[in-house]
Design a protein around this motif. Structure first.
Motif, PDB file in Angstrom:
ATOM      1  N   LYS A  47       1.954  13.914 -10.274  1.00 15.47           N
ATOM      2  CA  LYS A  47       2.463  13.314  -9.046  1.00 15.47           C
ATOM      3  C   LYS A  47       2.214  11.803  -8.999  1.00 15.47           C
ATOM      4  O   LYS A  47       1.551  11.286  -8.103  1.00 15.47           O
ATOM      5  CB  LYS A  47       1.852  13.984  -7.822  1.00 15.47           C
ATOM      6  CG  LYS A  47       2.214  15.437  -7.657  1.00 15.47           C
ATOM      7  CD  LYS A  47       1.642  15.978  -6.366  1.00 15.47           C
ATOM      8  CE  LYS A  47       1.961  17.448  -6.206  1.00 15.47           C
ATOM      9  NZ  LYS A  47       1.380  18.008  -4.990  1.00 15.47           N
ATOM     10  N   PRO A  48       2.749  11.056  -9.963  1.00 16.79           N
ATOM     11  CA  PRO A  48       2.539   9.610  -9.960  1.00 16.79           C
ATOM     12  C   PRO A  48       3.159   8.983  -8.712  1.00 16.79           C
ATOM     13  O   PRO A  48       4.152   9.477  -8.191  1.00 16.79           O
ATOM     14  CB  PRO A  48       3.250   9.138 -11.224  1.00 16.79           C
ATOM     15  CG  PRO A  48       4.250  10.197 -11.524  1.00 16.79           C
ATOM     16  CD  PRO A  48       3.653  11.476 -11.030  1.00 16.79           C
ATOM     17  N   TYR A  49       2.557   7.906  -8.256  1.00 11.65           N
ATOM     18  CA  TYR A  49       3.078   7.253  -7.061  1.00 11.65           C
ATOM     19  C   TYR A  49       2.850   5.754  -7.108  1.00 11.65           C
ATOM     20  O   TYR A  49       2.025   5.259  -7.860  1.00 11.65           O
ATOM     21  CB  TYR A  49       2.444   7.836  -5.795  1.00 11.65           C
ATOM     22  CG  TYR A  49       0.959   7.632  -5.662  1.00 11.65           C
ATOM     23  CD1 TYR A  49       0.447   6.554  -4.955  1.00 11.65           C
ATOM     24  CD2 TYR A  49       0.059   8.532  -6.228  1.00 11.65           C
ATOM     25  CE1 TYR A  49      -0.917   6.374  -4.819  1.00 11.65           C
ATOM     26  CE2 TYR A  49      -1.309   8.360  -6.095  1.00 11.65           C
ATOM     27  CZ  TYR A  49      -1.795   7.273  -5.388  1.00 11.65           C
ATOM     28  OH  TYR A  49      -3.142   7.093  -5.256  1.00 11.65           O
ATOM     29  N   SER A  50       3.619   5.054  -6.299  1.00  5.42           N
ATOM     30  CA  SER A  50       3.437   3.624  -6.056  1.00  5.42           C
ATOM     31  C   SER A  50       2.958   3.485  -4.627  1.00  5.42           C
ATOM     32  O   SER A  50       3.246   4.329  -3.779  1.00  5.42           O
ATOM     33  CB  SER A  50       4.756   2.867  -6.226  1.00  5.42           C
ATOM     34  OG  SER A  50       5.219   2.962  -7.546  1.00  5.42           O
ATOM     35  N   LEU A  51       2.263   2.407  -4.335  1.00  9.24           N
ATOM     36  CA  LEU A  51       1.666   2.216  -3.022  1.00  9.24           C
ATOM     37  C   LEU A  51       1.958   0.815  -2.515  1.00  9.24           C
ATOM     38  O   LEU A  51       1.874  -0.149  -3.272  1.00  9.24           O
ATOM     39  CB  LEU A  51       0.148   2.420  -3.127  1.00  9.24           C
ATOM     40  CG  LEU A  51      -0.697   2.183  -1.893  1.00  9.24           C
ATOM     41  CD1 LEU A  51      -0.387   3.234  -0.825  1.00  9.24           C
ATOM     42  CD2 LEU A  51      -2.166   2.216  -2.253  1.00  9.24           C
ATOM     43  N   ILE A  52       2.315   0.716  -1.243  1.00 10.41           N
ATOM     44  CA  ILE A  52       2.394  -0.572  -0.565  1.00 10.41           C
ATOM     45  C   ILE A  52       1.223  -0.581   0.398  1.00 10.41           C
ATOM     46  O   ILE A  52       1.158   0.225   1.320  1.00 10.41           O
ATOM     47  CB  ILE A  52       3.725  -0.738   0.183  1.00 10.41           C
ATOM     48  CG1 ILE A  52       4.894  -0.676  -0.800  1.00 10.41           C
ATOM     49  CG2 ILE A  52       3.745  -2.052   0.965  1.00 10.41           C
ATOM     50  CD1 ILE A  52       6.248  -0.631  -0.143  1.00 10.41           C
ATOM     51  N   SER A  53       0.252  -1.446   0.159  1.00 11.78           N
ATOM     52  CA  SER A  53      -0.974  -1.444   0.951  1.00 11.78           C
ATOM     53  C   SER A  53      -1.126  -2.768   1.682  1.00 11.78           C
ATOM     54  O   SER A  53      -0.693  -3.807   1.190  1.00 11.78           O
ATOM     55  CB  SER A  53      -2.173  -1.209   0.023  1.00 11.78           C
ATOM     56  OG  SER A  53      -3.337  -0.980   0.766  1.00 11.78           O
ATOM     57  N   HIS A  54      -1.749  -2.724   2.847  1.00 13.19           N
ATOM     58  CA  HIS A  54      -1.900  -3.904   3.696  1.00 13.19           C
ATOM     59  C   HIS A  54      -3.371  -4.168   3.959  1.00 13.19           C
ATOM     60  O   HIS A  54      -4.142  -3.235   4.157  1.00 13.19           O
ATOM     61  CB  HIS A  54      -1.156  -3.669   5.019  1.00 13.19           C
ATOM     62  CG  HIS A  54       0.241  -3.206   4.796  1.00 13.19           C
ATOM     63  ND1 HIS A  54       0.570  -1.867   4.773  1.00 13.19           N
ATOM     64  CD2 HIS A  54       1.368  -3.889   4.533  1.00 13.19           C
ATOM     65  CE1 HIS A  54       1.865  -1.742   4.527  1.00 13.19           C
ATOM     66  NE2 HIS A  54       2.374  -2.961   4.380  1.00 13.19           N
ATOM     67  N   PHE A  55      -3.748  -5.439   3.982  1.00 17.92           N
ATOM     68  CA  PHE A  55      -5.134  -5.849   4.175  1.00 17.92           C
ATOM     69  C   PHE A  55      -5.224  -6.839   5.332  1.00 17.92           C
ATOM     70  O   PHE A  55      -4.305  -7.628   5.554  1.00 17.92           O
ATOM     71  CB  PHE A  55      -5.677  -6.505   2.902  1.00 17.92           C
ATOM     72  CG  PHE A  55      -5.662  -5.589   1.714  1.00 17.92           C
ATOM     73  CD1 PHE A  55      -6.737  -4.746   1.464  1.00 17.92           C
ATOM     74  CD2 PHE A  55      -4.588  -5.561   0.843  1.00 17.92           C
ATOM     75  CE1 PHE A  55      -6.728  -3.900   0.372  1.00 17.92           C
ATOM     76  CE2 PHE A  55      -4.569  -4.717  -0.250  1.00 17.92           C
ATOM     77  CZ  PHE A  55      -5.647  -3.883  -0.489  1.00 17.92           C
ATOM     78  N   ALA A  56      -6.324  -6.802   6.044  1.00 11.93           N
ATOM     79  CA  ALA A  56      -6.532  -7.714   7.167  1.00 11.93           C
ATOM     80  C   ALA A  56      -6.887  -9.123   6.696  1.00 11.93           C
ATOM     81  O   ALA A  56      -6.674 -10.089   7.423  1.00 11.93           O
ATOM     82  CB  ALA A  56      -7.636  -7.181   8.087  1.00 11.93           C
ATOM     83  N   ASP A  57      -7.445  -9.242   5.505  1.00 12.21           N
ATOM     84  CA  ASP A  57      -7.770 -10.560   4.958  1.00 12.21           C
ATOM     85  C   ASP A  57      -7.466 -10.553   3.464  1.00 12.21           C
ATOM     86  O   ASP A  57      -7.040  -9.556   2.913  1.00 12.21           O
ATOM     87  CB  ASP A  57      -9.230 -10.943   5.240  1.00 12.21           C
ATOM     88  CG  ASP A  57     -10.225  -9.996   4.601  1.00 12.21           C
ATOM     89  OD1 ASP A  57     -10.083  -9.667   3.402  1.00 12.21           O
ATOM     90  OD2 ASP A  57     -11.171  -9.576   5.294  1.00 12.21           O
ATOM     91  N   ASP A  58      -7.706 -11.678   2.810  1.00 17.21           N
ATOM     92  CA  ASP A  58      -7.327 -11.797   1.400  1.00 17.21           C
ATOM     93  C   ASP A  58      -8.474 -11.604   0.419  1.00 17.21           C
ATOM     94  O   ASP A  58      -8.359 -11.960  -0.746  1.00 17.21           O
ATOM     95  CB  ASP A  58      -6.638 -13.131   1.157  1.00 17.21           C
ATOM     96  CG  ASP A  58      -7.551 -14.328   1.377  1.00 17.21           C
ATOM     97  OD1 ASP A  58      -8.696 -14.138   1.837  1.00 17.21           O
ATOM     98  OD2 ASP A  58      -7.120 -15.458   1.076  1.00 17.21           O
TER      99      ASP A  58
END
Length: 123
Positions: A47-58
């Motif tokens: 079940k390979p996947y790609s992810l779009i992830s979000h962060f509050a800071d860098d």
């Protein structure tokens, strides 16, 4: 119903696009007419996947300077890291998070690259 099926690409500006594409070919072994091509047909994981992830800071993106990182899947992280070291690439760090193992390097133009070997299927 129509749906999104995966990540189509990552596009960004580079001071010297030809030199950056050559770096991806020479260092990461990725090549293609318009830039590095990643054929999903070569993925053998569960079940390979790609992810779009979000962060509050860098803090996760640093020391990259472009405001994003590129995460690339690998089939053998230790072997790939050894190849990179053999090419003189500095490894910023490595980590085992249970669901996957990671290593980080810097690409031209300040882009941080995260290498990821998926170890478990997503829930």
């Amino acid at each position: 119903m129509a749906k999104i099926t995966g990540l189509g690409g990552i596009f960004y500006t580079a001071a010297d696009p030809a030199a950056t594409r050559q770096w991806y070919k020479d260092i990461l072994g990725l090549d293609g007419e318009y830039g590095p091509l990643l054929p999903w047909s070569e993925e053998t994981g569960d079940k390979p996947y790609s992810l779009i992830s979000h962060f509050a800071d860098d803090s996760y993106i640093k020391p990259g300077t472009r405001g994003f990182i590129i995460n690339l899947r690998v089939d053998d992280l230790d072997g790939f890291v050894a190849q990179l070291v053999g090419k003189g690439v500095d490894i910023l760090g490595q980590s085992d998070e249970g669901y996957g193992t990671f290593a980080w390097i810097m690409a031209p133009d300040g882009v941080k690259i995260e290498l990821w070997q998926q170890m478990t299927a997503p829930d």
